[in-house]
Structure formats: structure tokens, C-alpha cells
Scaffold this motif. Structure first.
Motif, PDB file in Angstrom:
ATOM      1  N   SER A 164       0.817  -1.214   0.000  1.00 39.95           N
ATOM      2  CA  SER A 164       0.000   0.000   0.000  1.00 39.95           C
ATOM      3  C   SER A 164       0.852   1.266   0.000  1.00 39.95           C
ATOM      4  O   SER A 164       0.403   2.317  -0.483  1.00 39.95           O
ATOM      5  N   TRP A 167       1.587   1.154  -3.970  1.00 33.03           N
ATOM      6  CA  TRP A 167       0.531   0.921  -4.952  1.00 33.03           C
ATOM      7  C   TRP A 167      -0.703   1.783  -4.742  1.00 33.03           C
ATOM      8  O   TRP A 167      -1.423   2.068  -5.694  1.00 33.03           O
ATOM      9  N   ASP A 187      -5.956   2.135  -6.032  1.00 35.14           N
ATOM     10  CA  ASP A 187      -5.539   1.536  -7.295  1.00 35.14           C
ATOM     11  C   ASP A 187      -6.403   0.312  -7.555  1.00 35.14           C
ATOM     12  O   ASP A 187      -6.490  -0.567  -6.691  1.00 35.14           O
ATOM     13  N   PHE A 190      -4.564  -2.989  -7.048  1.00 37.10           N
ATOM     14  CA  PHE A 190      -4.275  -3.290  -5.652  1.00 37.10           C
ATOM     15  C   PHE A 190      -5.548  -3.708  -4.921  1.00 37.10           C
ATOM     16  O   PHE A 190      -5.525  -4.603  -4.070  1.00 37.10           O
TER      17      PHE A 190
END
Length: 348
Positions: A164, A167, A187, A190
């Protein structure tokens, strides 16, 4: 443009719930009240659960107590971590940069809730093994293996959300910080990664195991009742229907799991919608996030209301506290009376 953002540009505090702003104060009143209220409930509730488990040895006879205590510690840390956004909303000076603080806070809360979700899945697996393989259960599920499993849960949760920081946002726990709300975006890849690696497997395991647990319990109950009716008819006595002995304890765990997913469902739905650019709203983000976090307190309530052994342990803990307070009061009164007698003797 969002009203809270406009307000911040005009010198007002950054508030996700714009309706909470008052001209007479310089902080987000409603957000602070909600977060502090949840923080107090979560911390106090889980401290009680942890103490009860240590004071009631019968609770530790169930192997699920390992996972329930793990959830209690994780939920307690969630309550403690809520202090960070509370200080931010109150404009308390923070040494680290806002971007780093909100990223760390979002990561920590995501990891802790992942531990709770994985623990619920492990509890369902444990109950499934206990019912499907009762003869070999004690050899399959040992304290050493349980500790290894809990360690794996923590390591896995930390690793799943570690990307995290590069991404994108793992959830909405940090949106009380302005940088997280405006600059830290989700994202879609993600999000898909988290769903595939955590949400979907945990939900599938829980649904599969509890469906089979209740199906097997229903079958066992039917067989037990048929045998009782057969033997009672031979003896000339009426037989009473007896439920499956494991079903009652499974129901307690099922309630905890159901409430967990009910409270987290709005958060997960909004997470998916925002990640796919279908819907985005800061008020919905705040409400769904803290509704999900409130589950950290609900586990305490459900377990205390549903488990008779836990209730006995709670009474034992409260009785010990009352007895300790009574002893201290008696000791204080006796010391006070002795001091008065000695002082009177000096005057004579």
C-alpha cells in the motif's frame, strides 16, 4: 468541489462531515465525537474481554479461545490507534509528516482488521474439524500448531497490505487526514489484489465451513432424537428433543462472524465502487469506515451476551474487583480509626 475542501482553503479545519463545522470552534466536532466515542468503547470492551479470559480458566478449554483472544488484542490495538486521527482532528501537533502518518495509520488498521478477518476464518475451520473429525481433533489441533497459525496470520496480514505504501490506499482509514483524502488514491489492481488474497478467501471459508457445520449438526440432532424416541418407546417414557452439543457454541461464533461481515459489507462495497471510479463520496467514506471499525466493540458485546462461561467469568472478575475495593475500604477505615485512637491517646 467538496465543501470540506473549500472550507479548508478559507481557514476552516478539514472536515469530512461538513455539517459538523461550527464557527465557535476550530476543529471537526462530529468526527471527533464519533471517533473518541468508538475509541473508548473499543478499548474498554476489549480490555474486559482479555481480563475475563485470564480470570476464567474454563474459557481456555476451547481451542477457539486462542483466536478470540487474538481478535481481542487486535481490536484493542485498533482502539488505541484511533487516538492518532483524534489528535489530528483536534489539530494536535504531530512530529511526522501528514502523508507518512496517514499512510502508517491506514496500514496499521488494515493489518489489524485483516488479523480479525483471518482469525474468524480460522475459528470456522477449527469448529469444522472438531465436528467432522472428533476422534482425531486433539492430535490435529494442538496448542503449538495454534500458536504457529496465529503467527502466520499476523505475518500474512502484514505482508498483504505492505504494497500500500507504493501501490495505493488500502482502504479509507486515513481519510480524516487531508493528504489521504486528496492525494492518496486507490488503485484498482491493488484493490483486486486485496480482494483475491484476503476478502474472497476468508468469506468463502466462513460460508463453506458454517454451512457444513449446521448441516452436520442438524443431521446429528435428527439421529440423536430418533435414537431417544426409539429407546424411550421401549422403556415407555417420552423422549425430549436434544440439540447438537456443538451447535450452541457454533451459533455464538456464527453471530460474531455474521456481525463482522454485516458491518464490513458497506465498507467493502464502497471500497470496490470507489476503486473502479463508479462512486466517490467523502461522507460515505467516513461513515462506512467507522461503521466497520465499530465491529471491534461488537465482538465483546456478542460474546458476553451469548456465552454462559464468559458471563460467569465476567461475574467472577467483577466480584474480585468489588472484593478488592471492599478490602481496601476496610483497611483504610481501620487505619483511620487507629490513627484517631493514637491521636486521642497523645492528647491525654
Amino acid at each position: 468541489m467538496n465543501s470540506s475542501l473549500v472550507g479548508n482553503q478559507s481557514g476552516r479545519p478539514f472536515c469530512l462531515l461538513a455539517i459538523s463545522y461550527l464557527e465557535t470552534i476550530n476543529f471537526c466536532l462530529l468526527e471527533v465525537v464519533i471517533i473518541v466515542f468508538l475509541m473508548v468503547l473499543i478499548i474498554s470492551g476489549n480490555i474486559i474481554v482479555i481480563f475475563v479470559f485470564h480470570c476464567a480458566p474454563l474459557l481456555n478449554h476451547h481451542t477457539t479461545s486462542y483466536f478470540i483472544q487474538t481478535m481481542a488484542y487486535a481490536d484493542l490495538l485498533v482502539g488505541v490507534s484511533c487516538l492518532v486521527p483524534s489528535l489530528s482532528l483536534l489539530h494536535y501537533p504531530i512530529v511526522l509528516s501528514e502523508s507518512l502518518v496517514c499512510q502508517i495509520f491506514g496500514y496499521v488498521v488494515s493489518v489489524l482488521k485483516s488479523v480479525s478477518m483471518a482469525s474468524l476464518a480460522c475459528i470456522s475451520i477449527d469448529r469444522y474439524i472438531a465436528i467432522t473429525k472428533p476422534l482425531t481433533y486433539n492430535t490435529l489441533v494442538t496448542p503449538w500448531r495454534l500458536r504457529i497459525c496465529i503467527l502466520i496470520i499476523w505475518l500474512y496480514s502484514c505482508l498483504v497490505f505492505l504494497p500500500s505504501f507504493r501501490w495505493g490506499k488500502p482502504g479509507y482509514h486515513g481519510d480524516v487526514f487531508q493528504w489521504c483524502a486528496n492525494s492518496w488514491n486507490t488503485d484498482p489492481y491493488f484493490t483486486l489484489f486485496i480482494v483475491v488474497m484476503l476478502y474472497a478467501p476468508a468469506a468463502f471459508i466462513v460460508c463453506f465451513t458454517y454451512f457444513n457445520i449446521f448441516r452436520i449438526c442438524q443431521q446429528h440432532t435428527k439421529e440423536i432424537n430418533e435414537r431417544r424416541v426409539r429407546f424411550s418407546s421401549q422403556d415407555g417414557e417420552a423422549g425430549e428433543a436434544q440439540p447438537c452439543p456443538d451447535k450452541r457454541y457454533a451459533m455464538v461464533l456464527f453471530r460474531i462472524t455474521s456481525v463482522f461481515y454485516i458491518l464490513w459489507l458497506p465498507y467493502i462495497i464502497y471500497f470496490l465502487l470507489e476503486s473502479s471510479n463508479v462512486y466517490s463520496n467523502r461522507i460515505a467514506s467516513f461513515l462506512t469506515t467507522w461503521l466497520a471499525i465499530s465491529n471491534s466493540f461488537c465482538n465483546c458485546v456478542i460474546y458476553s451476551l451469548s456465552n454462559s462461561v464468559f458471563q460467569k467469568g465476567l461475574k467472577r472478575l467483577s466480584g474480585a474487583i468489588c472484593a478488592s475495593c471492599t478490602r481496601q475500604r476496610v483497611a483504610k477505615d481501620s487505619s483511620t480509626s487507629r490513627s484517631k485512637r493514637s491521636s486521642n491517646g497523645c492528647h491525654i
